[in-house]
Write a protein that holds these residues in place. Structure first.
Motif, short mmCIF file in Angstrom:
data_model
loop_
_atom_site.label_atom_id
_atom_site.label_comp_id
_atom_site.label_asym_id
_atom_site.label_seq_id
_atom_site.Cartn_x
_atom_site.Cartn_y
_atom_site.Cartn_z
N ARG A 1 28.00 6.27 18.18
CA ARG A 1 28.81 5.91 17.01
C ARG A 1 29.39 4.52 17.18
N SER A 2 29.37 3.75 16.11
CA SER A 2 29.95 2.41 16.14
C SER A 2 31.46 2.48 15.98
N ALA A 3 32.12 1.38 16.33
CA ALA A 3 33.57 1.31 16.13
C ALA A 3 33.91 1.40 14.65
N ARG A 4 33.10 0.77 13.80
CA ARG A 4 33.37 0.81 12.37
C ARG A 4 33.36 2.24 11.85
N LEU A 5 32.35 3.01 12.24
CA LEU A 5 32.26 4.40 11.80
C LEU A 5 33.46 5.20 12.27
N GLY A 6 33.84 5.03 13.53
CA GLY A 6 34.98 5.76 14.06
C GLY A 6 36.29 5.38 13.39
N LEU A 7 36.48 4.09 13.16
CA LEU A 7 37.72 3.64 12.55
C LEU A 7 37.83 4.10 11.10
N VAL A 8 36.74 4.03 10.36
CA VAL A 8 36.78 4.51 8.97
C VAL A 8 37.07 6.00 8.94
N GLY B 1 40.72 3.93 3.48
CA GLY B 1 39.27 3.91 3.37
C GLY B 1 38.71 2.61 3.91
N GLU B 2 37.44 2.34 3.58
CA GLU B 2 36.77 1.16 4.10
C GLU B 2 37.50 -0.13 3.72
N ALA B 3 38.11 -0.16 2.55
CA ALA B 3 38.82 -1.37 2.09
C ALA B 3 40.01 -1.70 2.97
N ASP B 4 40.44 -0.76 3.80
CA ASP B 4 41.61 -0.98 4.65
C ASP B 4 41.24 -1.45 6.05
N LEU B 5 39.95 -1.64 6.32
CA LEU B 5 39.54 -2.23 7.59
C LEU B 5 40.04 -3.68 7.66
N HIS B 6 40.49 -4.10 8.83
CA HIS B 6 40.96 -5.47 8.99
C HIS B 6 40.68 -5.91 10.43
N GLY B 7 41.01 -7.16 10.74
CA GLY B 7 40.76 -7.67 12.08
C GLY B 7 41.40 -6.81 13.14
N CYS B 8 40.70 -6.63 14.25
CA CYS B 8 41.19 -5.74 15.30
C CYS B 8 41.40 -6.51 16.60
N VAL B 9 42.05 -5.85 17.54
CA VAL B 9 42.13 -6.33 18.92
C VAL B 9 41.19 -5.46 19.75
N ASN B 10 40.32 -6.10 20.53
CA ASN B 10 39.44 -5.37 21.45
C ASN B 10 40.08 -5.41 22.84
N PHE B 11 40.95 -4.44 23.10
CA PHE B 11 41.61 -4.41 24.39
C PHE B 11 40.60 -4.16 25.51
#
Length: 232
Positions: free
Chosen positions: A116-123, A132-142
């Motif tokens: 699973r990709s990060a996008r799929l998991g975050l959505v 929803g998908e429209a609420d995705l924004h820049g992330c921090v990759n710790f």
């Protein structure tokens, strides 16, 4: 009292976190990555990576830095870290990237080993909280680091072996938050698909982590003051 949860590699997790809490992420294996989105509980403030970096003159996230919203308000402060670099330039990974690198994968075909990709998991986690998908924004990759390659385009490149098992980063929540985390691989990683897990621990923030001791920039201090004013 504290709360602990282990996020397996390649999975996702989300939770509300009250203001004044300490959230500590610990890698359970070398090379783990934790892609994090942050939204204020009022649903107005979202993590703004460009403003966070620009105002604190940095190309990465490191202690002591304040993670700011698009309104210039402090969401959380990175108070401690065993690493001096956490990526916030490359964003989160997508399904197409995983398929191009490792081939197609699905739950029907691979069961719990489904890639699973990060996008799929975050959505998936966003939808649990009415987003929803429209609420995705820049992330921090710790726990991940990127560098600049020698090509003419100064391409971002993944730095392998940046983290080891047991590395930690601690964030203090400066307002009530909704936090979303994926432990899928970093989008630029070309290593074998074997993402490491991450343990999350939520506890009361230590009172000694004051603004003066953290030596924050003036812009970060103003973001904290703005969060205090909005809190009432």
């Amino acid at each position: 009292m504290s709360y602990q949860h282990e996020i397996p590699g390649g999975a996702a997790w989300s939770a509300p976190i009250r203001a004044g809490r300490l959230m500590t992420l610990t890698t359970l294996a070398a090379g783990a990555n934790a892609s994090m989105l942050i939204i204020g509980a009022d649903r107005l403030d979202r993590l703004n990576v460009p403003d966070t970096l620009k105002s604190q003159l940095s190309a990465c996230i490191a202690p002591a830095m304040v993670l700011m919203s698009d309104r210039g308000t402090a969401l959380a402060t990175v108070v401690r870290s065993s690493l001096d670099w956490h990526d916030c330039l490359a964003g989160f990974g997508h399904d197409r990237q995983l398929e191009e690198r490792f081939g197609p994968s699905s739950y029907a075909k691979d069961g719990n080993s489904w890639r699973r990709s990060a996008r799929l998991g975050l959505v998936s986690e966003l939808t649990k909280h009415g987003f929803g998908e429209a609420d995705l924004h820049g992330c921090v990759n710790f726990f991940s680091k990127v560098g600049i390659s020698d090509d003419s385009r100064a391409t971002l490149t993944f730095v392998p072996d940046h983290s080891a098992a047991g590395d930690q980063v601690s964030l203090r929540s400066e307002q009530d938050l909704l936090v979303f985390v994926s432990t899928a691989p970093h989008p630029l990683s070309e290593q074998t698909y074997a993402p490491g897990g991450v343990r999350v621990e939520i506890s009361s923030a230590a009172v000694h982590d004051t603004v003066a001791e953290l030596k924050l920039r003036d812009e970060a201090v103003r973001a904290l003051e703005q969060a205090g004013r909005l809190a009432g």
